[in-house]
Every structure is written in C-alpha cells, then in structure tokens.
Write an enzyme that holds these catalytic residues in place. Sequence first.
Site, PDB file in Angstrom:
ATOM      1  N   CYS A 143      -3.590  -0.365  -4.982  1.00  0.00           N
ATOM      2  CA  CYS A 143      -2.169  -0.720  -4.975  1.00  0.00           C
ATOM      3  C   CYS A 143      -1.796  -1.259  -6.361  1.00  0.00           C
ATOM      4  CB  CYS A 143      -1.909  -1.781  -3.918  1.00  0.00           C
ATOM      5  SG  CYS A 143      -0.176  -2.282  -3.833  1.00  0.00           S
ATOM      6  N   HIS A 164       5.294  -0.976   2.064  1.00  0.00           N
ATOM      7  CA  HIS A 164       5.916  -1.847   1.055  1.00  0.00           C
ATOM      8  C   HIS A 164       7.380  -2.136   1.391  1.00  0.00           C
ATOM      9  CE1 HIS A 164       2.931  -2.591  -2.007  1.00  0.00           C
ATOM     10  NE2 HIS A 164       2.636  -1.314  -2.135  1.00  0.00           N
ATOM     11  N   HIS A 178       1.397   4.088   2.943  1.00  0.00           N
ATOM     12  CA  HIS A 178       1.187   2.927   2.071  1.00  0.00           C
ATOM     13  C   HIS A 178       2.529   2.456   1.485  1.00  0.00           C
ATOM     14  CE1 HIS A 178      -1.242   0.586  -0.998  1.00  0.00           C
ATOM     15  NE2 HIS A 178      -0.044   0.609  -1.560  1.00  0.00           N
ATOM     16  N   GLU A 179       3.312   3.402   0.963  1.00  0.00           N
ATOM     17  CA  GLU A 179       4.593   3.026   0.343  1.00  0.00           C
ATOM     18  C   GLU A 179       5.594   2.550   1.392  1.00  0.00           C
ATOM     19  OE1 GLU A 179       4.462   2.623  -2.734  1.00  0.00           O
ATOM     20  OE2 GLU A 179       2.611   3.762  -2.987  1.00  0.00           O
TER      21      GLU A 179
HETATM   22 ZN   LIG Z   1       0.956  -0.537  -3.004  1.00  0.00          ZN
END
Ligand SMILES: [Zn+2]
Length: 196
Positions: free
Chosen positions: A117, A163, A159-160
Amino acid sequence: MFMNFVQKRDMLLPIAKFGAPILRHRGIPVDLEDPGLQNLIENMWETMYHVNGCGLAAPQVNKSIRLFVVDSMPTYMQMEDAERNIVFDGDQGIKEVFINPVITSRSERIWWDEEGCLSIPGITLRISRSWSVSIRYFDDQLHERTRTFLGITARMIQHEYDHIEGKLFLDYLDAGRRLLLKNRFDRINRDDASGS
Ligand SMILES: [Zn+2]
C-alpha cells in the site's frame, strides 16, 4: 526545461501515510460537475506512476471522496506466462478510473496474495480477497458502467475500494500481528521524522 520540470513536479500530490486521520474517513460522493475533477484524476495518475503504484484512491491524496484509479497492465507486462495465466485468467489488465463506485457483488471464491500500500510503505502482507467482483461506477468520460473483474485486477479494485470506505489492509490482520506491525510503523515514522 526548468519550467517543464516545475510543472511536472507540481502535478505530484503528497501521499497520506499510515496514521493520517483522512485514511480512516469514508469518502463522500464525487460531484461529477466539479470543474477540478479531470485535473485531479490526471494528478492522481501522475502521482501513482511516480511511486510505481498500481492503484491510488483519493483519500490517499487527502481528498475524502469516492474516487480511485487502477492500472493493472504494468503488472501483467512484468509477469511470466505461467503466473499470468493464473492471476489474470485470460484478461490483460485494465487502466481505469472509478468514480462513485459501488461493488454490487463479490464472489464467494477467495484467494490469498501479497499486497502493498502506498500509504504504508515497506510492508507487504498476504491478504484474502474475493476472486471476482462486479462494480458499478462512472468512468473518466462520466459514463456509467457495470463490469465484472477477476483475479489480480479484482484484488486491486477491492484494495482501493477499501480506501474510500476508510479501511486499510492491516484491518484484515489479527490483533497480535497488528501490534507487531504498529511497532514497526512507529519506528519507520520516527526515522522519517528524524530525516534518516
Ligand atoms: Zn493502499
């Protein structure tokens, strides 16, 4: 020449690092009519490529909005055929902007792989993710689309997406491993602060 250098440098955005409160905020919807939107997207690509990332979410550049970019094509290019056939499963990767995305389904099938990350540099972790996801979003032309992605591209998207939900990949670890890592981050942050 000097002017070009300055302009290029100006496009790079500072990346929020672990510990920054904005990484824990749920992003608000993007105003599709915001005149600064295309410029922000361009700067996010520039920033992401500058640090060799494959994905970047707006909260990582201190914008608490529901927007992220993913480019899985360089990862595809770098892989050997045997690995490619598994993690791309016939796909060749994507370069795509996701505005106001909603994951509408995730496969029950999961798989484990290493992730890094940009907000937590120097750490890679094995994380379990759904093998495929369907997602509805607006692309950079502001067209609404619904697509299904597989394998490593789906991993990057998940993953994004985390966020913009205020979630980090560390949240998938148990408390003991999280504490070990926290000590390591504290050390990294201390070293950064002392300039070494
Ligand atoms: Zn990340």
